[in-house]
Write a protein that holds these residues in place. Sequence first.
Motif, PDB file in Angstrom:
ATOM      1  N   VAL A  58      38.997  44.571  51.181  1.00  0.00           N
ATOM      2  CA  VAL A  58      37.868  44.142  52.007  1.00  0.00           C
ATOM      3  C   VAL A  58      36.587  44.119  51.183  1.00  0.00           C
ATOM      4  O   VAL A  58      35.784  43.182  51.273  1.00  0.00           O
ATOM      5  CB  VAL A  58      37.724  45.073  53.233  1.00  0.00           C
ATOM      6  N   PHE A  59      36.407  45.151  50.349  1.00  0.00           N
ATOM      7  CA  PHE A  59      35.189  45.223  49.531  1.00  0.00           C
ATOM      8  C   PHE A  59      35.098  44.041  48.579  1.00  0.00           C
ATOM      9  O   PHE A  59      34.050  43.380  48.478  1.00  0.00           O
ATOM     10  CB  PHE A  59      35.185  46.539  48.750  1.00  0.00           C
ATOM     11  N   ASP A  60      36.176  43.761  47.846  1.00  0.00           N
ATOM     12  CA  ASP A  60      36.161  42.630  46.911  1.00  0.00           C
ATOM     13  C   ASP A  60      35.957  41.313  47.646  1.00  0.00           C
ATOM     14  O   ASP A  60      35.291  40.408  47.135  1.00  0.00           O
ATOM     15  CB  ASP A  60      37.465  42.586  46.114  1.00  0.00           C
ATOM     16  N   SER A  61      36.551  41.183  48.821  1.00  0.00           N
ATOM     17  CA  SER A  61      36.374  39.962  49.606  1.00  0.00           C
ATOM     18  C   SER A  61      34.917  39.756  49.969  1.00  0.00           C
ATOM     19  O   SER A  61      34.400  38.631  49.913  1.00  0.00           O
ATOM     20  CB  SER A  61      37.234  40.022  50.872  1.00  0.00           C
ATOM     21  N   ALA A  62      34.231  40.836  50.335  1.00  0.00           N
ATOM     22  CA  ALA A  62      32.842  40.729  50.772  1.00  0.00           C
ATOM     23  C   ALA A  62      31.887  40.525  49.610  1.00  0.00           C
ATOM     24  O   ALA A  62      30.939  39.735  49.693  1.00  0.00           O
ATOM     25  CB  ALA A  62      32.458  41.988  51.549  1.00  0.00           C
ATOM     26  N   VAL A  63      32.128  41.211  48.502  1.00  0.00           N
ATOM     27  CA  VAL A  63      31.167  41.218  47.400  1.00  0.00           C
ATOM     28  C   VAL A  63      31.453  40.125  46.370  1.00  0.00           C
ATOM     29  O   VAL A  63      30.533  39.510  45.829  1.00  0.00           O
ATOM     30  CB  VAL A  63      31.157  42.601  46.715  1.00  0.00           C
ATOM     31  N   ALA A  64      32.727  39.882  46.084  1.00  0.00           N
ATOM     32  CA  ALA A  64      33.083  39.002  44.980  1.00  0.00           C
ATOM     33  C   ALA A  64      33.686  37.674  45.406  1.00  0.00           C
ATOM     34  O   ALA A  64      33.793  36.756  44.595  1.00  0.00           O
ATOM     35  CB  ALA A  64      34.061  39.716  44.041  1.00  0.00           C
ATOM     36  N   GLY A  65      34.139  37.543  46.652  1.00  0.00           N
ATOM     37  CA  GLY A  65      34.838  36.332  47.057  1.00  0.00           C
ATOM     38  C   GLY A  65      36.308  36.424  46.698  1.00  0.00           C
ATOM     39  O   GLY A  65      36.878  37.522  46.596  1.00  0.00           O
ATOM     40  N   LEU A  66      36.930  35.277  46.495  1.00  0.00           N
ATOM     41  CA  LEU A  66      38.368  35.217  46.231  1.00  0.00           C
ATOM     42  C   LEU A  66      38.600  34.946  44.745  1.00  0.00           C
ATOM     43  O   LEU A  66      38.360  33.850  44.255  1.00  0.00           O
ATOM     44  CB  LEU A  66      39.017  34.115  47.075  1.00  0.00           C
TER      45      LEU A  66
ATOM     46  N   TRP B 150      41.454  35.768  41.488  1.00  0.00           N
ATOM     47  CA  TRP B 150      42.773  36.278  41.125  1.00  0.00           C
ATOM     48  C   TRP B 150      42.647  37.618  40.405  1.00  0.00           C
ATOM     49  O   TRP B 150      43.391  38.571  40.657  1.00  0.00           O
ATOM     50  CB  TRP B 150      43.478  35.261  40.236  1.00  0.00           C
ATOM     51  N   ARG B 151      41.674  37.721  39.477  1.00  0.00           N
ATOM     52  CA  ARG B 151      41.569  38.947  38.691  1.00  0.00           C
ATOM     53  C   ARG B 151      41.191  40.149  39.547  1.00  0.00           C
ATOM     54  O   ARG B 151      41.507  41.290  39.195  1.00  0.00           O
ATOM     55  CB  ARG B 151      40.563  38.773  37.554  1.00  0.00           C
ATOM     56  N   TYR B 152      40.530  39.911  40.684  1.00  0.00           N
ATOM     57  CA  TYR B 152      40.118  41.041  41.517  1.00  0.00           C
ATOM     58  C   TYR B 152      41.310  41.715  42.206  1.00  0.00           C
ATOM     59  O   TYR B 152      41.183  42.838  42.692  1.00  0.00           O
ATOM     60  CB  TYR B 152      39.092  40.586  42.556  1.00  0.00           C
ATOM     61  N   MET B 153      42.451  41.034  42.243  1.00  0.00           N
ATOM     62  CA  MET B 153      43.638  41.687  42.785  1.00  0.00           C
ATOM     63  C   MET B 153      44.024  42.914  41.976  1.00  0.00           C
ATOM     64  O   MET B 153      44.674  43.828  42.478  1.00  0.00           O
ATOM     65  CB  MET B 153      44.810  40.706  42.853  1.00  0.00           C
ATOM     66  N   ALA B 154      43.625  42.932  40.694  1.00  0.00           N
ATOM     67  CA  ALA B 154      43.943  44.085  39.857  1.00  0.00           C
ATOM     68  C   ALA B 154      43.239  45.348  40.343  1.00  0.00           C
ATOM     69  O   ALA B 154      43.644  46.458  39.984  1.00  0.00           O
ATOM     70  CB  ALA B 154      43.558  43.801  38.407  1.00  0.00           C
ATOM     71  N   ASP B 155      42.193  45.207  41.146  1.00  0.00           N
ATOM     72  CA  ASP B 155      41.510  46.376  41.695  1.00  0.00           C
ATOM     73  C   ASP B 155      42.421  47.197  42.605  1.00  0.00           C
ATOM     74  O   ASP B 155      42.359  48.433  42.610  1.00  0.00           O
ATOM     75  CB  ASP B 155      40.279  45.942  42.507  1.00  0.00           C
ATOM     76  N   PHE B 156      43.247  46.505  43.386  1.00  0.00           N
ATOM     77  CA  PHE B 156      43.997  47.216  44.429  1.00  0.00           C
ATOM     78  C   PHE B 156      45.498  47.020  44.366  1.00  0.00           C
ATOM     79  O   PHE B 156      46.253  47.807  44.954  1.00  0.00           O
ATOM     80  CB  PHE B 156      43.504  46.767  45.810  1.00  0.00           C
ATOM     81  N   ALA B 157      45.979  46.010  43.658  1.00  0.00           N
ATOM     82  CA  ALA B 157      47.412  45.693  43.698  1.00  0.00           C
ATOM     83  C   ALA B 157      48.265  46.833  43.152  1.00  0.00           C
ATOM     84  O   ALA B 157      49.363  47.091  43.648  1.00  0.00           O
ATOM     85  CB  ALA B 157      47.678  44.401  42.911  1.00  0.00           C
ATOM     86  N   TRP B 158      47.786  47.532  42.123  1.00  0.00           N
ATOM     87  CA  TRP B 158      48.581  48.605  41.521  1.00  0.00           C
ATOM     88  C   TRP B 158      48.825  49.741  42.514  1.00  0.00           C
ATOM     89  O   TRP B 158      49.881  50.380  42.484  1.00  0.00           O
ATOM     90  CB  TRP B 158      47.878  49.129  40.262  1.00  0.00           C
ATOM     91  N   MET B 159      47.857  49.979  43.400  1.00  0.00           N
ATOM     92  CA  MET B 159      48.040  51.042  44.398  1.00  0.00           C
ATOM     93  C   MET B 159      49.030  50.622  45.471  1.00  0.00           C
ATOM     94  O   MET B 159      49.796  51.450  45.980  1.00  0.00           O
ATOM     95  CB  MET B 159      46.694  51.426  45.019  1.00  0.00           C
ATOM     96  N   VAL B 160      49.025  49.348  45.822  1.00  0.00           N
ATOM     97  CA  VAL B 160      50.034  48.846  46.756  1.00  0.00           C
ATOM     98  C   VAL B 160      51.423  48.999  46.144  1.00  0.00           C
ATOM     99  O   VAL B 160      52.384  49.389  46.816  1.00  0.00           O
ATOM    100  CB  VAL B 160      49.751  47.374  47.121  1.00  0.00           C
TER     101      VAL B 160
END
Length: 739
Positions: free
Chosen positions: A616-624, A626-636
């Motif tokens: 949610v944070f990346d969606s609000a601050v950075a938009g969409l 691909w590289r921002y998935m690295a913020d949370f994908a590893w925890m998933v």
Amino acid sequence: MAVVALALAAVLLVECAVFNLPFWRSLGASTDTNAAYNTLGPGLTRDEDGLLTVTDPTQAYLRLTADGTSDYLRLDPVSDEVLEQALQRLAESDDEEAAVPRTSMRVRVDVAGESGRTASVSSDAPRSLIVKAVGAGDVRVWIQEAKGTRVAFEAARANVRVPFEFNMARVAVMLAVLALVAVWRPRSRLWRVPLDPSRLSQRVGFIAVMAVPAAITAVSVAAQIAYASPLTFHTDGNYTYDFDQYAHVADSLIAGRTWLDLDVPDALASADNPYDVTQREELLAQGVSPIYWDYAFYEGHWYSYFGVLPAALLFVPFRLFTGRMLPTAAAEQLLAFTFIVCARLLVVRLIRRIAPHTSLAAASMMVTMVLIGAQTGYLLFRTNFYQVPFVASLTLTCLGLWFWLGADTSKRPLRPADRWQAGDAKPLSLPRLAAGALCIAANFGCRPTFALTALLAFPLFWPQIRAMVADLRARRTSVGAALRAPLAMIIPAAVVLAPLMAWNIARFGSPLDFGNAYQITVADMTRYATPWADMPLVVGYYLFLPLRFTESFPFLAVSPAPMPEWSYYEPMVGGLFCLCPLLLAALLLPFMRRLELRGYRPFLLTCLALAAALTVFDSAVAGLGWRYMADFAWMVALAALPVVLRAINGRQKRAADVLLTEPAVVPNTGLGVANVEASAAGVVTPARWLARVVVMLLLMWMLLVAVVSCFVVGRSDALIANNAGLFHEVQSWFSLLMD
């Protein structure tokens, strides 16, 4: 050995018969040609140097005749000498609008009036120059490029024989696939070998496996250092793109200044609002230069809004020792390899904590799943400065959590229940607590969002926290003794955070201001936020943007992500759960309350919750992006791990109902618990067999999508533009086989 020989024979058969089918089919080709040069359509002209120029895309074709003895046609590029001469004349010319000759182009072959498919060809990949041309009669090779395009090709030849090719890279790929199937198949021998990192044989095996990417990384880094040049690009009336951002930060650190030594145009410095896109476009139209793209501009100086730590640890030492800039790609590749090693260490340690009697086959599956889920493929593919903070923080986070998971050095039995009581608290290693806290805090100087993983300390050490509070209340310990563990974490973190915050204060006046609001980019970042109307879609795209398949190589394309209002969007192949369907298992974790996790359920659930918050944070601050998935994908991926393990392992049976963190001898058997369970695992029930097959196929699919995504046209840093030879070489493996 018989199976190995059979597999090798199958690979050779596929290579020689299937992939070389065009060779066998064109043996009877006449190889006749009716002219040294083809007849040109009115939309093509041949220059005096032999190159072709498109003057009218609607009439740009080469015309020739096919006699039907071959289903293939070859495009002939100009010689290297001719191309070099053309480039030399271009360099000496005063004509700024002269087009650079292209060695790749898109073509469509029509035979006897029947339209063919569009194909991309490149002289850097000779096999790609052979295209399908089925039939006999009039042939038109359409050059599908824009007006003014110059292509370094001279003619097309019909009725050709396709040469035989034994491609070692293709054979290596097939052997790698067979090796994965051999390791992961449901009754593989590795399913009966317990995971035990303390064994010398397994440590040697790990080193042997990692030797391949280590060698590749070493060669690539050495090549980057030897041949890389400054990556600065500028065209009149446009922004200046300088990808050596970290190297400039290193130079500033060495010089003792906070700002970058880059030219600042007076018109930009005096602009009313340099962050306003309209004002910047006006300045560019007036010829104001340089205006650096994706640099922070603040109070008359250029800055980097990326974390300073990679520059301090990698780029500064390299500059001091060699006097040269460290290529960003070299630093990114080195960090990416380090992340792969640290991620493997973390996953293995987590497996040992939650399912201590897992097999090597299952462990290798989980390591692969987490690496793919963490978007390692994307991070390895794009090697510019945008990815450096991500791989640096992934490395630090994995290493920090590895230390924290290893802080519990007790070997006494765990309780079966997931909930811990205060009396269950175990002694902790203070050096490991300190090392983990130092690594986690260092994220503040790389990718600050990863610093939030410090919150994972609470579910990890909640038993010790409760025990500490209970002991203080009961006066069983002193305040000083109780605070030893917290201080072991707080002090190293403070040692790291203090200079990083001072760095931000020196630049922007606030310890939490990294300068990202001052970046010169697609929008005014001092005011930008993703519109509320877009938020649900952006979150949904991050997770569920579907894959889009095509009929031609690479058979995948970027997926459209329409939104009600404008917001930042990086072309993506798919959302997290579409790229990595195994990670959907993470969504089941909150509902599998009977799944025994040896006390690590709160940790994994917190990973899942933190991943949701960062999405949610990346969606609000950075938009969409691909590289921002690295913020949370590893925890998933970590949250999915125990669910997938349960599917392929089944319920772990414990001899004498003993649950140990380390292998122990089972009474009256003379066997270790791990060996007993490995023996039990040898009996594969139909349900477990099916689960292992499904997980194996999904993992193979995830690997395939990750590799194919590198070849997708239209993505950022598309391979067809950055490495046309490799793209067209791999494309040629399939293009001649397709109807």
